[in-house]
Scaffold this motif. Structure first.
Motif, PDB file in Angstrom:
ATOM      1  N   LEU A   1      -3.091 -14.564   5.919  1.00 22.63           N
ATOM      2  CA  LEU A   1      -4.409 -15.006   5.454  1.00 22.63           C
ATOM      3  C   LEU A   1      -5.527 -14.215   6.136  1.00 22.63           C
ATOM      4  O   LEU A   1      -6.538 -13.886   5.500  1.00 22.63           O
ATOM      5  CB  LEU A   1      -4.586 -16.508   5.681  1.00 22.63           C
ATOM      6  N   ASP A   2      -5.336 -13.889   7.403  1.00 18.71           N
ATOM      7  CA  ASP A   2      -6.314 -13.049   8.105  1.00 18.71           C
ATOM      8  C   ASP A   2      -6.372 -11.660   7.473  1.00 18.71           C
ATOM      9  O   ASP A   2      -7.459 -11.100   7.285  1.00 18.71           O
ATOM     10  CB  ASP A   2      -5.972 -12.939   9.596  1.00 18.71           C
ATOM     11  N   GLN A   3      -5.202 -11.104   7.137  1.00 19.16           N
ATOM     12  CA  GLN A   3      -5.158  -9.808   6.452  1.00 19.16           C
ATOM     13  C   GLN A   3      -5.884  -9.890   5.109  1.00 19.16           C
ATOM     14  O   GLN A   3      -6.625  -8.980   4.737  1.00 19.16           O
ATOM     15  CB  GLN A   3      -3.710  -9.372   6.190  1.00 19.16           C
ATOM     16  N   ASN A   4      -5.647 -10.983   4.386  1.00 15.32           N
ATOM     17  CA  ASN A   4      -6.287 -11.153   3.078  1.00 15.32           C
ATOM     18  C   ASN A   4      -7.805 -11.196   3.194  1.00 15.32           C
ATOM     19  O   ASN A   4      -8.513 -10.654   2.349  1.00 15.32           O
ATOM     20  CB  ASN A   4      -5.775 -12.408   2.380  1.00 15.32           C
ATOM     21  N   ARG A   5      -8.296 -11.833   4.229  1.00 17.18           N
ATOM     22  CA  ARG A   5      -9.741 -11.897   4.432  1.00 17.18           C
ATOM     23  C   ARG A   5     -10.313 -10.491   4.585  1.00 17.18           C
ATOM     24  O   ARG A   5     -11.333 -10.158   3.981  1.00 17.18           O
ATOM     25  CB  ARG A   5     -10.076 -12.754   5.657  1.00 17.18           C
ATOM     26  N   LEU A   6      -9.620  -9.655   5.363  1.00 10.32           N
ATOM     27  CA  LEU A   6     -10.060  -8.274   5.553  1.00 10.32           C
ATOM     28  C   LEU A   6      -9.982  -7.483   4.241  1.00 10.32           C
ATOM     29  O   LEU A   6     -10.892  -6.712   3.913  1.00 10.32           O
ATOM     30  CB  LEU A   6      -9.219  -7.591   6.638  1.00 10.32           C
ATOM     31  N   LEU A   7      -8.898  -7.692   3.501  1.00 13.94           N
ATOM     32  CA  LEU A   7      -8.747  -7.004   2.216  1.00 13.94           C
ATOM     33  C   LEU A   7      -9.859  -7.389   1.252  1.00 13.94           C
ATOM     34  O   LEU A   7     -10.445  -6.527   0.585  1.00 13.94           O
ATOM     35  CB  LEU A   7      -7.385  -7.331   1.588  1.00 13.94           C
ATOM     36  N   ILE A   8     -10.161  -8.670   1.184  1.00 14.98           N
ATOM     37  CA  ILE A   8     -11.210  -9.151   0.275  1.00 14.98           C
ATOM     38  C   ILE A   8     -12.559  -8.565   0.668  1.00 14.98           C
ATOM     39  O   ILE A   8     -13.338  -8.154  -0.200  1.00 14.98           O
ATOM     40  CB  ILE A   8     -11.234 -10.693   0.245  1.00 14.98           C
ATOM     41  N   ASN A   9     -12.838  -8.516   1.963  1.00 16.53           N
ATOM     42  CA  ASN A   9     -14.094  -7.916   2.421  1.00 16.53           C
ATOM     43  C   ASN A   9     -14.182  -6.449   2.008  1.00 16.53           C
ATOM     44  O   ASN A   9     -15.223  -5.989   1.520  1.00 16.53           O
ATOM     45  CB  ASN A   9     -14.247  -8.045   3.937  1.00 16.53           C
TER      46      ASN A   9
ATOM     47  N   ILE B   1     -12.536  -4.968  -0.462  1.00 13.18           N
ATOM     48  CA  ILE B   1     -12.638  -4.915  -1.931  1.00 13.18           C
ATOM     49  C   ILE B   1     -14.081  -5.158  -2.361  1.00 13.18           C
ATOM     50  O   ILE B   1     -14.616  -4.436  -3.217  1.00 13.18           O
ATOM     51  CB  ILE B   1     -11.670  -5.933  -2.582  1.00 13.18           C
ATOM     52  N   ASN B   2     -14.716  -6.146  -1.765  1.00  9.54           N
ATOM     53  CA  ASN B   2     -16.118  -6.446  -2.107  1.00  9.54           C
ATOM     54  C   ASN B   2     -17.050  -5.286  -1.754  1.00  9.54           C
ATOM     55  O   ASN B   2     -17.933  -4.926  -2.542  1.00  9.54           O
ATOM     56  CB  ASN B   2     -16.584  -7.728  -1.411  1.00  9.54           C
ATOM     57  N   GLN B   3     -16.841  -4.712  -0.585  1.00  7.63           N
ATOM     58  CA  GLN B   3     -17.678  -3.575  -0.183  1.00  7.63           C
ATOM     59  C   GLN B   3     -17.493  -2.391  -1.140  1.00  7.63           C
ATOM     60  O   GLN B   3     -18.470  -1.745  -1.543  1.00  7.63           O
ATOM     61  CB  GLN B   3     -17.350  -3.133   1.246  1.00  7.63           C
ATOM     62  N   ASN B   4     -16.246  -2.112  -1.497  1.00  8.51           N
ATOM     63  CA  ASN B   4     -15.965  -1.020  -2.428  1.00  8.51           C
ATOM     64  C   ASN B   4     -16.610  -1.276  -3.787  1.00  8.51           C
ATOM     65  O   ASN B   4     -17.158  -0.369  -4.416  1.00  8.51           O
ATOM     66  CB  ASN B   4     -14.458  -0.812  -2.599  1.00  8.51           C
ATOM     67  N   HIS B   5     -16.529  -2.513  -4.224  1.00  5.29           N
ATOM     68  CA  HIS B   5     -17.107  -2.875  -5.523  1.00  5.29           C
ATOM     69  C   HIS B   5     -18.627  -2.710  -5.508  1.00  5.29           C
ATOM     70  O   HIS B   5     -19.209  -2.168  -6.454  1.00  5.29           O
ATOM     71  CB  HIS B   5     -16.720  -4.308  -5.881  1.00  5.29           C
ATOM     72  N   GLU B   6     -19.242  -3.181  -4.432  1.00  5.21           N
ATOM     73  CA  GLU B   6     -20.700  -3.086  -4.324  1.00  5.21           C
ATOM     74  C   GLU B   6     -21.175  -1.634  -4.213  1.00  5.21           C
ATOM     75  O   GLU B   6     -22.260  -1.291  -4.689  1.00  5.21           O
ATOM     76  CB  GLU B   6     -21.199  -3.896  -3.123  1.00  5.21           C
ATOM     77  N   SER B   7     -20.348  -0.769  -3.614  1.00  7.17           N
ATOM     78  CA  SER B   7     -20.748   0.628  -3.445  1.00  7.17           C
ATOM     79  C   SER B   7     -20.771   1.386  -4.777  1.00  7.17           C
ATOM     80  O   SER B   7     -21.515   2.354  -4.920  1.00  7.17           O
ATOM     81  CB  SER B   7     -19.814   1.341  -2.470  1.00  7.17           C
TER      82      SER B   7
ATOM     83  N   SER C   1     -11.458   3.027  -7.313  1.00  3.66           N
ATOM     84  CA  SER C   1     -10.045   3.286  -7.600  1.00  3.66           C
ATOM     85  C   SER C   1      -9.159   2.809  -6.442  1.00  3.66           C
ATOM     86  O   SER C   1      -8.021   2.389  -6.655  1.00  3.66           O
ATOM     87  CB  SER C   1      -9.802   4.743  -7.929  1.00  3.66           C
ATOM     88  N   ARG C   2      -9.682   2.866  -5.221  1.00  5.06           N
ATOM     89  CA  ARG C   2      -8.933   2.347  -4.063  1.00  5.06           C
ATOM     90  C   ARG C   2      -8.719   0.840  -4.185  1.00  5.06           C
ATOM     91  O   ARG C   2      -7.718   0.312  -3.712  1.00  5.06           O
ATOM     92  CB  ARG C   2      -9.696   2.684  -2.771  1.00  5.06           C
ATOM     93  N   ASN C   3      -9.647   0.159  -4.833  1.00  7.06           N
ATOM     94  CA  ASN C   3      -9.518  -1.292  -5.005  1.00  7.06           C
ATOM     95  C   ASN C   3      -8.253  -1.683  -5.756  1.00  7.06           C
ATOM     96  O   ASN C   3      -7.718  -2.766  -5.536  1.00  7.06           O
ATOM     97  CB  ASN C   3     -10.752  -1.865  -5.707  1.00  7.06           C
ATOM     98  N   VAL C   4      -7.782  -0.824  -6.645  1.00  2.68           N
ATOM     99  CA  VAL C   4      -6.553  -1.137  -7.388  1.00  2.68           C
ATOM    100  C   VAL C   4      -5.405  -1.399  -6.415  1.00  2.68           C
ATOM    101  O   VAL C   4      -4.705  -2.409  -6.521  1.00  2.68           O
ATOM    102  CB  VAL C   4      -6.209   0.003  -8.382  1.00  2.68           C
ATOM    103  N   GLY C   5      -5.221  -0.501  -5.470  1.00  6.30           N
ATOM    104  CA  GLY C   5      -4.162  -0.672  -4.468  1.00  6.30           C
ATOM    105  C   GLY C   5      -4.406  -1.858  -3.557  1.00  6.30           C
ATOM    106  O   GLY C   5      -3.470  -2.588  -3.202  1.00  6.30           O
ATOM    107  N   LEU C   6      -5.669  -2.068  -3.192  1.00  7.00           N
ATOM    108  CA  LEU C   6      -6.000  -3.201  -2.317  1.00  7.00           C
ATOM    109  C   LEU C   6      -5.737  -4.531  -3.008  1.00  7.00           C
ATOM    110  O   LEU C   6      -5.235  -5.479  -2.387  1.00  7.00           O
ATOM    111  CB  LEU C   6      -7.464  -3.109  -1.864  1.00  7.00           C
ATOM    112  N   ILE C   7      -6.055  -4.592  -4.293  1.00  7.52           N
ATOM    113  CA  ILE C   7      -5.821  -5.829  -5.049  1.00  7.52           C
ATOM    114  C   ILE C   7      -4.319  -6.074  -5.198  1.00  7.52           C
ATOM    115  O   ILE C   7      -3.858  -7.227  -5.107  1.00  7.52           O
ATOM    116  CB  ILE C   7      -6.549  -5.790  -6.402  1.00  7.52           C
ATOM    117  N   ARG C   8      -3.544  -5.015  -5.385  1.00  3.71           N
ATOM    118  CA  ARG C   8      -2.074  -5.173  -5.441  1.00  3.71           C
ATOM    119  C   ARG C   8      -1.547  -5.713  -4.109  1.00  3.71           C
ATOM    120  O   ARG C   8      -0.687  -6.598  -4.077  1.00  3.71           O
ATOM    121  CB  ARG C   8      -1.406  -3.842  -5.768  1.00  3.71           C
ATOM    122  N   GLU C   9      -2.059  -5.155  -3.020  1.00  7.09           N
ATOM    123  CA  GLU C   9      -1.643  -5.623  -1.692  1.00  7.09           C
ATOM    124  C   GLU C   9      -2.020  -7.095  -1.500  1.00  7.09           C
ATOM    125  O   GLU C   9      -1.230  -7.891  -0.988  1.00  7.09           O
ATOM    126  CB  GLU C   9      -2.288  -4.759  -0.609  1.00  7.09           C
ATOM    127  N   LEU C  10      -3.219  -7.459  -1.919  1.00  7.58           N
ATOM    128  CA  LEU C  10      -3.671  -8.848  -1.829  1.00  7.58           C
ATOM    129  C   LEU C  10      -2.750  -9.767  -2.634  1.00  7.58           C
ATOM    130  O   LEU C  10      -2.334 -10.831  -2.163  1.00  7.58           O
ATOM    131  CB  LEU C  10      -5.115  -8.951  -2.323  1.00  7.58           C
TER     132      LEU C  10
END
Length: 117
Positions: free
Chosen positions: A41-49, A51-57, A64-73
């Motif tokens: 769950l701690d890892q997921n919190r970091l992943l979500i943060n 993902i959000n930063q990448n999306h906002e940027s 495109s990196r978010n695709v892999g991060l979302i799979r990991e999540l």
């Protein structure tokens, strides 16, 4: 930060056992599983943060990196579901075993009582 309920769950397990003690191995298994879940769950919190930063940027490479991060999540969520499923199963088994042991002890007491007149 998510609340830490580990101690409360173990206390509940012990109280739910009629005041008796659960096998130390069972408690160790519960503790180990809760630590694993909390770590994921701690890892997921970091992943979500991230993902959000990448999306906002809105930077194409970040998006495109978010695709892999979302799979990991998603895989992490599957792991948590599996761990909770195992915890539930182990808890049910330990309660059943302790309940059966308690029943057999009370049956033995009933058999050894002298008949009343």
């Amino acid at each position: 930060m998510l609340p830490d309920f580990q101690g409360q769950v173990i206390l509940f397990v012990m109280e739910g056992n009629g005041g008796g003690e659960l096998d130390g191995k069972v408690l160790q298994t519960f503790q180990k599983s809760f630590v694993q879940v909390q770590h994921i769950l701690d890892q997921n919190r970091l992943l979500i943060n991230e993902i959000n930063q990448n999306h906002e940027s809105k930077v194409p490479d970040n998006l495109s990196r978010n695709v892999g991060l979302i799979r990991e999540l998603n895989n992490n969520i599957k792991k948590v579901v599996h761990l909770y499923s195992d915890l539930s199963s182990n808890f049910s088994k330990s309660v059943d075993v302790n309940s059966s042991e308690g029943d057999s002890r009370s049956d033995a007491k009933k058999r050894t009582r002298p008949p009343t007149a």
